[in-house]
Design an enzyme around this catalytic site. Structure first.
Site, mmCIF file in Angstrom:
data_model
loop_
_atom_site.group_PDB
_atom_site.id
_atom_site.type_symbol
_atom_site.label_atom_id
_atom_site.label_comp_id
_atom_site.label_asym_id
_atom_site.label_seq_id
_atom_site.Cartn_x
_atom_site.Cartn_y
_atom_site.Cartn_z
ATOM 1 N N CYS A 55 -18.997 -14.974 15.511
ATOM 2 C CA CYS A 55 -19.112 -13.451 15.740
ATOM 3 C C CYS A 55 -19.503 -13.035 17.026
ATOM 4 O O CYS A 55 -20.531 -13.271 17.572
ATOM 5 C CB CYS A 55 -19.958 -13.002 14.495
ATOM 6 N N TYR A 86 -9.406 -4.604 15.847
ATOM 7 C CA TYR A 86 -10.115 -5.372 15.080
ATOM 8 C C TYR A 86 -9.779 -5.707 13.707
ATOM 9 O O TYR A 86 -9.673 -6.790 13.185
ATOM 10 C CB TYR A 86 -11.531 -4.880 14.986
ATOM 11 N N GLU A 98 -12.461 -14.202 18.145
ATOM 12 C CA GLU A 98 -13.438 -13.556 18.728
ATOM 13 C C GLU A 98 -13.998 -14.043 20.091
ATOM 14 O O GLU A 98 -14.726 -15.142 19.724
ATOM 15 C CB GLU A 98 -14.468 -12.926 17.697
ATOM 16 N N ASP A 133 -19.392 -16.803 8.261
ATOM 17 C CA ASP A 133 -18.149 -16.069 8.609
ATOM 18 C C ASP A 133 -16.944 -16.954 8.741
ATOM 19 O O ASP A 133 -17.038 -18.016 9.273
ATOM 20 C CB ASP A 133 -18.422 -15.503 10.310
ATOM 21 N N TYR A 138 -13.032 -16.787 13.961
ATOM 22 C CA TYR A 138 -14.296 -17.323 14.197
ATOM 23 C C TYR A 138 -14.349 -18.616 14.789
ATOM 24 O O TYR A 138 -15.396 -19.350 15.071
ATOM 25 C CB TYR A 138 -15.314 -17.315 13.065
ATOM 26 N N CYS A 203 -26.132 -10.743 13.208
ATOM 27 C CA CYS A 203 -25.734 -11.718 13.928
ATOM 28 C C CYS A 203 -25.517 -13.005 13.134
ATOM 29 O O CYS A 203 -26.573 -13.622 12.635
ATOM 30 C CB CYS A 203 -26.980 -11.744 14.842
ATOM 31 N N CYS A 212 -28.125 -29.719 24.216
ATOM 32 C CA CYS A 212 -26.926 -30.373 24.928
ATOM 33 C C CYS A 212 -27.107 -30.834 26.220
ATOM 34 O O CYS A 212 -27.933 -30.347 26.943
ATOM 35 C CB CYS A 212 -25.759 -29.011 25.073
#
Length: 220
Positions: A55, A86, A98, A133, A138, A203, A212
């Site tokens: 998202c 959208y 997105e 999502d 996504y 969110c 990472c």
């Protein structure tokens, strides 16, 4: 979300919605947090990076909070439908994901540092979804603007894969493809800096908790 078989598989260019020659809406002039213009051309010395990590509301905030980022905007990328809306993207019939366009000052934050933000801000092993999502819009992706970005993105993927594997995660599904031929279409104005306008808004992104091993601390 409208149900479609293309929530689990990308449409071919022939199957994609036709879109339109020009955008069907306008984009605000300036970033509500950073105050800088959303659309180019950008000042000399700045660089552009494109990321998709679920998202785009929460993804954009991750990057505008990163020191050295000059502006951000959200949009649609990687599909076949020109100037989508959208609602069209949510059907899965455009092929777009997105995405967030990140304009940054390389003397303050390197592309490698942005890659670290990207990888650590979502789970890149989930395919056509991110958390709750679900859908092709996504999916995780990096669209590169130079051979140097492509090389850095691929190297960071390989390094992070080794770390994720050691932590019990599966294979990274992130697309790493040149931005050339995959234009970035800005999203509607209400999506831009959505979580600044709606601090309690949804969110859906979240990282794996696995660090990472690329990038260093941003310059002060």
């Amino acid at each position: 979300m409208l149900f479609s078989r293309f929530q689990n598989a990308l449409p071919t260019p022939e199957e994609a919605l036709p879109g339109r020659a020009e955008p069907g809406f306008t984009v605000p002039e300036r970033h509500t947090v950073l105050g800088n213009p959303l659309l180019g051309p950008y000042p000399e010395g700045l660089a552009v990076a494109d990321f998709a990590l679920g998202c785009f509301w929460g993804a954009e905030r991750k990057f505008w909070e990163t020191p050295g980022v000059w502006t951000t905007l959200v949009g649609y990328q990687g599909g076949s439908t020109p100037n989508p809306t959208y609602e069209e993207v949510c059907t899965g019939h455009t092929g777009h994901t997105e995405a967030v366009r990140v304009v940054h000052d390389p003397s303050k934050v390197s592309y490698e540092q942005l890659l670290k933000v990207f990888w650590e801000s979502h789970d890149p092993t989930q395919g056509f979804r991110q958390g709750n999502d679900v859908g092709t819009q996504y999916r995780s992706a990096i669209h590169t603007h130079s051979p140097e970005q492509q090389q850095a993105a691929e190297a960071s993927r390989d390094a992070y894969q080794a770390t994720l594997t050691a932590s019990g995660y599966g294979s990274i599904t992130t697309e790493i493809l040149p931005a050339e031929g995959r234009p970035f279409f800005p999203a509607e104005g209400y999506h831009q800096q959505y979580l600044d306008k709606n601090p309690a808004g949804y969110c859906g992104i979240g990282g794996t908790g696995v660090s990472c091993p690329v990038g260093v601390a941003p310059a002060q």
